[in-house]
Design an enzyme around this catalytic site. Structure first.
Site, short mmCIF file in Angstrom:
data_model
loop_
_atom_site.label_atom_id
_atom_site.label_comp_id
_atom_site.label_asym_id
_atom_site.label_seq_id
_atom_site.Cartn_x
_atom_site.Cartn_y
_atom_site.Cartn_z
N LYS A 89 3.10 -33.08 6.83
CA LYS A 89 3.29 -33.98 7.97
C LYS A 89 3.59 -33.13 9.18
CE LYS A 89 3.83 -38.11 9.68
NZ LYS A 89 2.74 -37.74 10.62
N LYS A 125 0.87 -28.51 10.46
CA LYS A 125 0.60 -28.62 11.90
C LYS A 125 -0.87 -28.29 12.12
CE LYS A 125 2.62 -29.40 15.90
NZ LYS A 125 3.73 -30.32 16.23
N GLY A 164 0.56 -36.90 16.77
CA GLY A 164 0.28 -36.29 18.07
C GLY A 164 1.21 -35.12 18.36
N ASP A 165 0.92 -34.42 19.42
CA ASP A 165 1.78 -33.36 19.97
C ASP A 165 1.26 -33.15 21.39
OD1 ASP A 165 3.89 -31.19 19.10
OD2 ASP A 165 2.40 -30.04 20.18
N THR A 208 10.99 -39.25 19.92
CA THR A 208 11.41 -37.84 20.04
C THR A 208 12.39 -37.68 21.20
OG1 THR A 208 9.25 -37.20 19.19
CG2 THR A 208 10.61 -35.46 20.13
N ASN A 239 5.31 -37.01 26.88
CA ASN A 239 5.89 -38.02 26.01
C ASN A 239 7.38 -37.78 25.75
OD1 ASN A 239 6.36 -38.46 22.73
ND2 ASN A 239 5.59 -40.22 23.84
N SER A 382 7.81 -41.23 12.54
CA SER A 382 6.47 -41.21 11.95
C SER A 382 6.53 -41.63 10.48
CB SER A 382 5.87 -39.81 12.02
OG SER A 382 5.27 -39.58 13.26
P1 NDP Z 1 2.85 -33.85 26.23
O1 NDP Z 1 1.49 -33.29 26.20
O2 NDP Z 1 3.01 -35.32 26.31
O3 NDP Z 1 3.69 -33.21 27.43
C1 NDP Z 1 3.90 -31.84 27.52
C2 NDP Z 1 4.55 -31.54 28.87
O4 NDP Z 1 4.86 -30.16 28.94
C3 NDP Z 1 3.64 -31.84 30.03
O5 NDP Z 1 4.43 -32.21 31.13
C4 NDP Z 1 2.96 -30.49 30.28
O6 NDP Z 1 2.53 -30.34 31.62
C5 NDP Z 1 4.07 -29.54 29.95
N1 NDP Z 1 3.52 -28.30 29.42
C6 NDP Z 1 2.74 -28.15 28.31
N2 NDP Z 1 2.40 -26.87 28.13
C7 NDP Z 1 2.95 -26.19 29.13
C8 NDP Z 1 2.97 -24.83 29.48
N3 NDP Z 1 2.33 -23.90 28.75
N4 NDP Z 1 3.68 -24.50 30.59
C9 NDP Z 1 4.35 -25.42 31.31
N5 NDP Z 1 4.36 -26.74 31.02
C10 NDP Z 1 3.68 -27.11 29.96
O7 NDP Z 1 3.59 -33.26 24.93
P2 NDP Z 1 4.90 -33.80 24.22
O8 NDP Z 1 5.83 -34.35 25.24
O9 NDP Z 1 4.50 -34.62 23.07
O10 NDP Z 1 5.49 -32.44 23.62
C11 NDP Z 1 6.43 -31.63 24.34
C12 NDP Z 1 7.13 -30.70 23.38
O11 NDP Z 1 7.84 -31.47 22.39
C13 NDP Z 1 6.24 -29.73 22.58
O12 NDP Z 1 6.95 -28.55 22.33
C14 NDP Z 1 6.05 -30.50 21.26
O13 NDP Z 1 5.70 -29.62 20.20
C15 NDP Z 1 7.45 -31.07 21.09
N6 NDP Z 1 7.54 -32.20 20.17
C16 NDP Z 1 6.82 -33.34 20.39
C17 NDP Z 1 6.96 -34.40 19.53
C18 NDP Z 1 6.30 -35.71 19.79
O14 NDP Z 1 6.62 -36.68 19.09
N7 NDP Z 1 5.42 -35.83 20.76
C19 NDP Z 1 7.80 -34.32 18.31
C20 NDP Z 1 8.60 -33.11 18.24
C21 NDP Z 1 8.43 -32.09 19.12
P3 NDP Z 1 1.15 -30.99 32.15
O15 NDP Z 1 1.46 -32.44 32.40
O16 NDP Z 1 0.83 -30.23 33.39
O17 NDP Z 1 0.16 -30.78 31.06
#
Ligand code: NDP
Length: 450
Positions: A89, A125, A164-165, A208, A239, A382
């Site tokens: 997962k 993953k 998703g991620d 999250t 997200n 999830s």
């Molecule tokens: P999203 O794609 O919804 O959002 C990611 C955000 O981070 C966006 O604002 C993006 O900017 C910014 N970002 C991404 N990559 C970079 C980078 N290299 N440098 C600067 N800013 C960056 O992703 P999530 O919110 O889902 O995920 C965010 C984090 O949380 C990740 O580490 C993910 O692995 C972790 N996570 C997510 C979960 C989930 O349920 N979604 C669960 C557990 C952990 P821009 O808008 O410009 O793309």
């Protein structure tokens, strides 16, 4: 400890050029030292050597045709890391930075995070170096269909259940599920994070971000404090960040920042959540547009960030919630936060803090919730989505949210109690790593050498 050191050196030889993966392994293994030293069985059974090696790694070509008729090719990955506790997962990430190292670090972290939830899920993953930004809906759909043309044969509701991620939300899950159904002829719970119209769970989208805030509140309650009235820095605008900001408002805190890959917004009176949702969830535009409504907010483009870190962590605040991506909080950022009076960090993102910064934060003894504990609310919910799908039920938002709060509390208690058991009270990095690892390691021993 030589046993751990040898494992890392051997990984560097057998899996070259995977720096994010080594970073994650080193962080976990170092904090396991007190447990491994006191338990010969883990050494005799080569648990460490087995756990750092994925059970299966799938890498594939993803060809697709863009709107101009050009053939494009991306790389696809699914790392099925560990199934001792249940089906693999973990999410799928679509971002140009994706490579085998990033997917392996995320998959490795996922094993222990999933174990910490207490739910029957293994760790995995996947993703692609595909960049959804600036692509049309048609291009996203064709890419997702091509990605699924290979992935469908490796996943299933009792084998491997992606979610998703970064770069993968309900739209991408929809296109991938549609193709899975077409290829297999089966309508089943093979994804989580689905639309509410066809099998998704209420509160999954929020889980999250909400979970990282619940975790922060439990850490503060343990120190006879709370989030009420606290000024909070949040990074990210996706997200996780959006729903962390939403829950911070529910808790009476004041979230004053957010960021995306192009820059950071700081808004002293508090981020306008509805505007943020409009910009990022609906229009999918740059955060700089926030200034059209609030010219008094401060926007710092990424090109103006300090050379040793990020603008978002240089503001004064009581608490920080890194919710964007890996290694977005450096040693200099951590030092700035601590010297400006920040006394809590709760990680919504995966491994957002560099190893040197983690060490400085632990030494400072401020409350610190590492991602694998603080952001486990997403994967936990999830699993609640899987439970609803399997029993053909739809739970209310309140029911899912109540479960989420209970799970986050259990994770905090488990990490906190384990930190005390190993003589480092309050060190939730050590507590979370040992508590998660022990469950997986014991299950692996019971299941034999496989
Ligand atoms: P999203 O794609 O919804 O959002 C990611 C955000 O981070 C966006 O604002 C993006 O900017 C910014 N970002 C991404 N990559 C970079 C980078 N290299 N440098 C600067 N800013 C960056 O992703 P999530 O919110 O889902 O995920 C965010 C984090 O949380 C990740 O580490 C993910 O692995 C972790 N996570 C997510 C979960 C989930 O349920 N979604 C669960 C557990 C952990 P821009 O808008 O410009 O793309």
């Amino acid at each position: 400890m030589t046993h751990i050191h040898d494992t890392i050196v051997s990984l560097q030889h057998s899996s070259p050029a995977q720096k994010e993966f080594y970073q994650a392994v080193e962080e976990v293994l170092t904090s396991l030292a007190p447990l491994i030293e006191s338990n010969r069985q883990y050494q005799e059974q080569a648990i460490i050597q087995r756990i750092v090696e994925p059970e299966r790694q799938i890498m594939f070509r993803v060809p697709w045709v863009d709107d101009a008729g050009n053939v494009q090719v991306n790389k696809g990955y699914r790392i099925e890391f560990n199934s001792a506790l249940g089906p693999y997962k973990g999410g799928l990430r679509f971002h140009p930075s994706v490579n085998a190292s990033i997917i392996k670090f995320l998959g490795f972290e996922q094993i222990f995070k999933n174990a910490l939830t207490g739910l029957p899920i293994g760790g995995g993953k996947g993703g692609s170096n595909f960049d959804p930004k600036g692509k049309s809906d048609g291009e996203i759909m064709r890419f997702c269909q091509s990605f699924m043309n290979e992935l469908y044969r490796h996943i299933g509701p009792v084998t491997d259940v992606p979610a998703g991620d970064i770069g993968v939300g309900a739209r991408e899950i929809g296109y991938m599920f549609g193709q899975y159904k077409r290829l297999t002829g089966r309508y089943e719970g093979v994804f989580t994070g689905k639309s509410l119209l066809w099998g998704g769970s209420l509160a999954r989208k929020e889980a999250t971000g909400y979970g990282a805030v619940y975790f922060a509140e439990y850490m503060l309650n343990d120190r006879q404090d709370s989030l009420k009235g606290k000024k909070c820095l949040v990074s990210g605008a996706g997200n996780v960040a959006i729903y962390a900001i939403e829950k911070l408002y529910h808790k009476g805190a004041i979230p004053v920042s957010c960021s995306d890959s192009k820059g950071t917004i700081y808004h002293e009176q508090g981020i306008d959540l509805e505007l943020l949702k409009q910009l990022k969830e609906v229009k999918r535009t740059s955060l700089e547009d926030y200034l059209h409504t609030y010219p008094e907010a401060v926007y710092t483009p990424a090109s103006d960030y300090p050379s040793d870190g990020h603008a978002v962590w240089r503001y004064q605040a009581d608490a920080a919630f890194p919710c964007a991506t890996q290694n977005e909080l450096t040693l200099a950022d951590a030092q700035a936060l601590i010297s400006n009076g920040c006394h809590l960090i709760s990680e919504g993102a995966n491994m957002p803090t560099t190893q040197e910064a983690v060490n400085a934060i632990i030494d400072s003894r401020i409350a610190y919730g590492p991602g694998k504990a603080a952001n486990a609310g997403g994967v936990a919910t999830s699993q609640l989505e899987m439970a609803q799908n399997a029993s053909m039920q739809n739970w209310t938002f309140e029911k899912v949210d109540t479960h989420l709060q209970a799970i986050m509390k259990d994770i905090f208690i488990s990490a906190n109690e384990t930190s005390k058991e190993f003589g480092q009270p309050g060190n939730l990095v050590l507590g979370a790593n040992i508590a998660g690892f022990r469950k997986v390691a014991d299950a692996m021993i019971e299941q034999g050498i496989v």
